[in-house]
Design a protein around this motif. Structure first.
Motif, mmCIF file in Angstrom:
data_model
loop_
_atom_site.group_PDB
_atom_site.id
_atom_site.type_symbol
_atom_site.label_atom_id
_atom_site.label_comp_id
_atom_site.label_asym_id
_atom_site.label_seq_id
_atom_site.Cartn_x
_atom_site.Cartn_y
_atom_site.Cartn_z
ATOM 1 N N ALA A 22 0.839 -1.206 0.000
ATOM 2 C CA ALA A 22 0.000 0.000 0.000
ATOM 3 C C ALA A 22 0.868 1.247 0.000
ATOM 4 O O ALA A 22 0.590 2.219 -0.721
ATOM 5 C CB ALA A 22 -0.935 -0.006 1.205
ATOM 6 N N MET A 23 1.944 1.245 0.780
ATOM 7 C CA MET A 23 2.849 2.395 0.824
ATOM 8 C C MET A 23 3.532 2.594 -0.535
ATOM 9 O O MET A 23 3.605 3.711 -1.042
ATOM 10 C CB MET A 23 3.912 2.215 1.911
ATOM 11 N N ASN A 24 3.988 1.504 -1.136
ATOM 12 C CA ASN A 24 4.634 1.590 -2.452
ATOM 13 C C ASN A 24 3.665 2.128 -3.502
ATOM 14 O O ASN A 24 4.038 2.959 -4.332
ATOM 15 C CB ASN A 24 5.176 0.227 -2.886
ATOM 16 N N PHE A 25 2.422 1.666 -3.462
ATOM 17 C CA PHE A 25 1.411 2.132 -4.408
ATOM 18 C C PHE A 25 1.205 3.639 -4.264
ATOM 19 O O PHE A 25 1.170 4.365 -5.260
ATOM 20 C CB PHE A 25 0.085 1.395 -4.174
ATOM 21 N N ARG A 26 1.062 4.115 -3.030
ATOM 22 C CA ARG A 26 0.848 5.555 -2.801
ATOM 23 C C ARG A 26 2.040 6.372 -3.288
ATOM 24 O O ARG A 26 1.870 7.440 -3.865
ATOM 25 C CB ARG A 26 0.587 5.832 -1.322
ATOM 26 N N GLN A 27 3.250 5.862 -3.091
ATOM 27 C CA GLN A 27 4.442 6.587 -3.534
ATOM 28 C C GLN A 27 4.545 6.612 -5.060
ATOM 29 O O GLN A 27 4.841 7.650 -5.648
ATOM 30 C CB GLN A 27 5.709 5.957 -2.943
ATOM 31 N N GLU A 28 4.298 5.485 -5.705
ATOM 32 C CA GLU A 28 4.421 5.387 -7.162
ATOM 33 C C GLU A 28 3.328 6.163 -7.894
ATOM 34 O O GLU A 28 3.516 6.578 -9.031
ATOM 35 C CB GLU A 28 4.381 3.917 -7.596
#
Length: 146
Positions: A22-28
């Motif tokens: 979820a964190m990676n998705f928000r960053q990307e």
């Protein structure tokens, strides 16, 4: 106030795989997610001002109330078709494409140039530049018509 060591341990634990994803998705996807949130807030504001409920809005859009909830979540990657439909129903602009660098004449000229170049592309003409050839062809075309 008592210091809660257990609470600190819970907060300081490593992220599990779901949280990491979820964190990676928000960053990307930060750029379009920010725009989506801005659009959602603008829709909410318009609905509030016009006193339209989410159910009424869904009915006008021809979608389910659940879909409207998704739109208002700020996490939808809107298609232009959807934005256009939302704007039509709300009778308000949700996004503004800045064409201040293009006057109506320059847009028309660019389109005409492109069309003229495409129309005469089968002729054996030396191509110097679209705009130059377009101007020459437009001029010749006007001469032929008048």
């Amino acid at each position: 106030m008592k210091f809660n060591v257990e609470k600190l341990k819970e907060l300081a634990r490593p992220m599990n795989e779901k949280e990491q994803n979820a964190m990676n998705f928000r960053q990307e996807n930060a750029d379009w997610l920010r725009l989506s949130a801005e659009i959602a807030l603008k829709i909410r504001k318009i609905l509030r001002q016009k006193e339209i409920s989410q159910v009424q809005f869904a009915s006008k859009l021809g979608v389910t109330p659940a879909q409207v909830s998704k739109y208002l979540s700020g996490e939808v990657n809107f298609e232009l078709k959807t934005i256009s439909k939302l704007q039509s129903v709300l009778e308000e602009n949700l996004i503004d494409v800045n064409l201040s660098n293009y006057t109506e004449t320059s847009i028309e000229q660019r389109l005409t140039t492109h069309v003229v170049v495409m129309a005469y592309s089968n002729k054996s003409m030396p191509v110097r530049s679209y705009s130059k050839i377009g101007e020459e062809l437009c001029f010749k075309n006007q001469k032929l018509i008048s």
